[in-house]
Design a protein around this motif. Structure first.
Motif, PDB file in Angstrom:
ATOM      1  N   VAL A 155       5.485  -4.853  11.771  1.00 56.89           N
ATOM      2  CA  VAL A 155       5.473  -5.668  10.563  1.00 56.89           C
ATOM      3  C   VAL A 155       6.648  -5.240   9.689  1.00 56.89           C
ATOM      4  N   GLN A 156       7.434  -6.221   9.242  1.00 56.77           N
ATOM      5  CA  GLN A 156       8.564  -5.922   8.381  1.00 56.77           C
ATOM      6  C   GLN A 156       8.066  -5.448   7.009  1.00 56.77           C
ATOM      7  N   PRO A 157       8.821  -4.582   6.348  1.00 50.99           N
ATOM      8  CA  PRO A 157       8.383  -4.116   5.023  1.00 50.99           C
ATOM      9  C   PRO A 157       8.295  -5.270   4.034  1.00 50.99           C
ATOM     10  N   LEU A 158       7.309  -5.196   3.155  1.00 52.78           N
ATOM     11  CA  LEU A 158       7.087  -6.269   2.193  1.00 52.78           C
ATOM     12  C   LEU A 158       8.058  -6.183   1.027  1.00 52.78           C
ATOM     13  N   SER A 159       8.278  -4.993   0.512  1.00 48.30           N
ATOM     14  CA  SER A 159       9.112  -4.809  -0.677  1.00 48.30           C
ATOM     15  C   SER A 159      10.587  -4.769  -0.314  1.00 48.30           C
ATOM     16  N   SER A 160      11.401  -5.310  -1.203  1.00 47.66           N
ATOM     17  CA  SER A 160      12.855  -5.225  -1.101  1.00 47.66           C
ATOM     18  C   SER A 160      13.412  -5.216  -2.514  1.00 47.66           C
ATOM     19  N   ILE A 226       3.231  -1.870  -3.150  1.00 45.52           N
ATOM     20  CA  ILE A 226       2.464  -2.936  -2.511  1.00 45.52           C
ATOM     21  C   ILE A 226       2.797  -2.986  -1.028  1.00 45.52           C
ATOM     22  N   THR A 227       1.859  -3.465  -0.255  1.00 43.56           N
ATOM     23  CA  THR A 227       2.017  -3.598   1.179  1.00 43.56           C
ATOM     24  C   THR A 227       1.128  -4.730   1.660  1.00 43.56           C
ATOM     25  N   TYR A 228       1.169  -5.016   2.961  1.00 46.07           N
ATOM     26  CA  TYR A 228       0.282  -6.019   3.533  1.00 46.07           C
ATOM     27  C   TYR A 228      -1.120  -5.436   3.722  1.00 46.07           C
ATOM     28  N   SER A 237      -2.435  -2.285  -1.646  1.00 42.92           N
ATOM     29  CA  SER A 237      -1.775  -1.231  -2.413  1.00 42.92           C
ATOM     30  C   SER A 237      -1.597   0.003  -1.553  1.00 42.92           C
ATOM     31  N   ALA A 238      -0.581   0.771  -1.889  1.00 42.49           N
ATOM     32  CA  ALA A 238      -0.305   2.013  -1.173  1.00 42.49           C
ATOM     33  C   ALA A 238       0.130   3.057  -2.190  1.00 42.49           C
ATOM     34  N   PRO A 239      -0.582   4.169  -2.310  1.00 41.75           N
ATOM     35  CA  PRO A 239      -0.186   5.202  -3.270  1.00 41.75           C
ATOM     36  C   PRO A 239       1.132   5.851  -2.860  1.00 41.75           C
ATOM     37  N   VAL A 240       1.910   6.250  -3.859  1.00 42.88           N
ATOM     38  CA  VAL A 240       3.202   6.886  -3.629  1.00 42.88           C
ATOM     39  C   VAL A 240       2.997   8.362  -3.327  1.00 42.88           C
ATOM     40  N   VAL A 448       7.756  -9.523  -6.368  1.00 39.79           N
ATOM     41  CA  VAL A 448       7.183  -9.722  -7.696  1.00 39.79           C
ATOM     42  C   VAL A 448       8.064 -10.646  -8.531  1.00 39.79           C
ATOM     43  N   LEU A 449       9.372 -10.485  -8.432  1.00 37.00           N
ATOM     44  CA  LEU A 449      10.275 -11.349  -9.186  1.00 37.00           C
ATOM     45  C   LEU A 449      10.165 -12.790  -8.726  1.00 37.00           C
TER      46      LEU A 449
END
Length: 575
Positions: A155-160, A226-228, A237-240, A448-449
């Protein structure tokens, strides 16, 4: 140096540069037919003043002898053809690529593509290629790593973070920073770290020593990404892990391990199931989402240039920041952003609302409402996180092998370790060091944007401008802040409760109705008060009524003499 003319830019070039214009003239829309000529006019002028340092050429990717294909352009520069029209299958190219050595920068078409627009775009790119014209910004974002779903598929990363990089590149020279080396290049003025996570000791050391050298540091330090969601197919959600929380706490700023909820928020598209004719239908609705904190002017520092010109900022999944007053006693610290008094915090990282249990907000409200600090700025001297600690760049200490004991006394002695020395570690920064800490990492995430753009138009640009303003403040470029504050920005309406919205809605309808009634009354009164026009009698004006002509057979029998006499009478009356 940002306003130097083209001659100074060309003189500063250390090696020749070449601009390649990729244009397909056969498929250009009619409105762009003259643009290649405009581009060539500008390029001829620049090349004629460069003393051979600037050259250019035009390439048609669709031509047989072009030496490049559309696929190669995409693979090398990431540029794709533009659609000629909404319903047309034709596409065209109108790009410029400026190359200097191994560095290549793409110039995208924008604006009205007039001669001034083309010249500005080319000169701005030349400034980025040259040295000494733009401030250098180092940007670190979480690496794009693939994950696997519940079926083992990649799965490709969600955030960019492409939009923030492009926005900063409009005004600064942006470099991607590799923190694993333990060193940040000395010519980087501002280091921007977005979503710090999975950082080792060398990465922490690089950030710390950049600040200790007097460089500026901007950190978007949220505790959650955030993640899938592999089960629901939506957002999860994914904690840092492995972030800067401990180091920021050492500097005097603690990013709390909670999420801020606010009754004043930006909506979020949420799937909602409702009953229609006995069937369950899922639809997407824009509902209030407390985890998207909507900060207006009353929640911003009034006189701080970082938030100048911003009408609203949305911090997504933000954590509150606690300022250590003792550690910051000798620094200039200011709260930039804070939530509204109707906000509260929640533990855990549940981002899916439950309107069945909590019909009003979708989330439990377990704490009292109050305002929370979400972003701060600080200027002054900082103490190194590695003060009194070994440098991660030094080789690890090794334990020397003890020789064979010659006596019983020697056998009781323990082996000695090679001492470690903090060579090169700067332990205290100069008083000019600056830092900005923002309690959210997702407020500049492309996903998000895009959501914000879908629901609120260009409001998302305020989030990007917040980072741009923070950089301008960090390099003391206050003139740029004033220019940007006068530019175009999204002007949002003042947030109001439902009761206030209903009140003003009734007022608007009432004013419209009253205005219509008032106009009707005024018009009626004016008609009644108008004096009637005095009419003269027909005999006073010598009017002679025209004879009525017979109809049917009588008309056919009328003599021509009678007709002429009647016409003569009519002409006399008209005269």
């Amino acid at each position: 140096y940002g306003f130097q003319n083209i001659d100074a830019i060309l003189a500063s070039l250390t090696e020749p540069v070449e601009l390649v214009a990729y244009v397909t003239p056969n498929t250009l829309p009619d409105v762009l037919a003259d643009v290649p000529t405009t581009i060539e006019t500008v390029l001829q002028d620049i090349a004629g003043r460069s003393n051979g340092k600037f050259t250019y050429r035009f390439v048609d990717p669709d031509a047989v002898d072009s030496g490049v294909t559309r696929q190669e352009l995409y693979d090398q520069y990431g540029i794709q053809p533009l659609a000629a029209s909404l319903f047309s299958g034709d596409s065209y190219y109108l790009y410029m690529v400026l190359g200097s050595g191994e560095q290549a920068q793409v110039i995208y078409p924008q604006g009205e593509l007039s001669e001034a627009d083309v010249r500005t775009a080319i000169e701005s790119t030349l400034k980025r290629t040259s040295s000494g014209f733009l401030q250098v910004v180092g940007l670190w974002t979480p690496p794009a790593t693939q994950t696997t779903d519940m079926f083992g598929q990649l799965v490709q990363p969600l955030s960019s973070w492409d939009q923030i990089s492009e926005a900063l590149g409009e005004e600064y020279e942006v470099r991607t920073v590799d923190l694993t080396t333990g060193v940040v290049d000395g010519d980087i003025n501002v280091l921007v770290v977005i979503g710090p996570q999975n950082l080792d000791e060398k990465a922490l050391y690089a950030i710390d020593q950049h600040l200790m050298r007097g460089g500026a540091l901007i950190v978007a330090a949220g505790n959650m990404g955030i993640t899938y969601d592999q089960y629901s197919g939506g957002l999860g959600s994914a904690p840092v892990v492995g972030g800067l929380r401990e180091m920021l706490q050492h500097y005097g700023f603690t990013v709390e391990d909670t999420l801020v909820m606010d009754a004043q928020n930006e909506p979020f598209p949420i799937p909602v199931v409702r009953e229609v004719g006995g069937y369950q239908v899922q639809e997407i609705q824009a509902l209030d989402y407390p985890q998207f904190v909507d900060i207006r002017s009353d929640g911003m520092a009034q006189n701080n240039p970082i938030v100048s010109g911003l009408s609203a900022v949305t911090l997504n999944w933000a954590s509150p920041i606690t300022v250590d007053a003792a550690k910051n006693a000798a620094r200039e610290v200011e709260v930039l952003l804070k939530s509204s008094p109707e906000s509260w915090t929640a533990t855990g990282y549940n981002i899916q609302p439950d309107f069945t249990l909590y019909p009003e907000t979708g989330f439990a409200q377990v704490s009292a409402t109050q305002s929370y600090t979400l972003a701060v700025s600080a200027r002054g001297a900082f103490e190194s996180f590695f003060k009194g600690k070994p440098s991660p760049l030094e080789p690890e200490a090794t334990v020397e092998e003890a020789p064979e004991p010659e006596s019983e006394a020697d056998a009781t002695q323990t082996p000695t370790a090679t001492p470690q020395v903090n060579v090169g570690t700067i332990e205290v920064s100069p008083s000019t060091a600056r830092m900005v800490v923002i309690g959210s990492m997702e407020f500049v995430d492309d996903v998000v944007l895009q959501l914000s753009y879908t629901l609120s138009g260009d409001r998302y640009l305020n989030n990007l401008k917040l980072v741009q303003n923070a950089i301008a403040w960090s390099v003391e470029d206050l003139d740029l802040l004033e220019i940007r504050s006068r530019g175009s920005a999204s002007r949002v309406l003042v947030s109001m409760t439902e009761n206030a919205q209903s009140f003003w809605e009734v007022v608007n309808y009432g004013l419209a109705l009253i205005s219509v009634i008032a106009i009707g009354i005024v018009s009626s009164v004016r008609r009644r008060n108008e004096a009637p026009m005095e009419l003269l009698a027909p005999e006073d004006v010598g009017y002679k009524p025209r004879k009525r002509r017979p109809e049917g057979k009588d008309a056919a029998a009328e003599s021509s003499a009678d007709r002429k006499a009647a016409d003569a009478d009519s002409e006399e009356v008209e005269a």
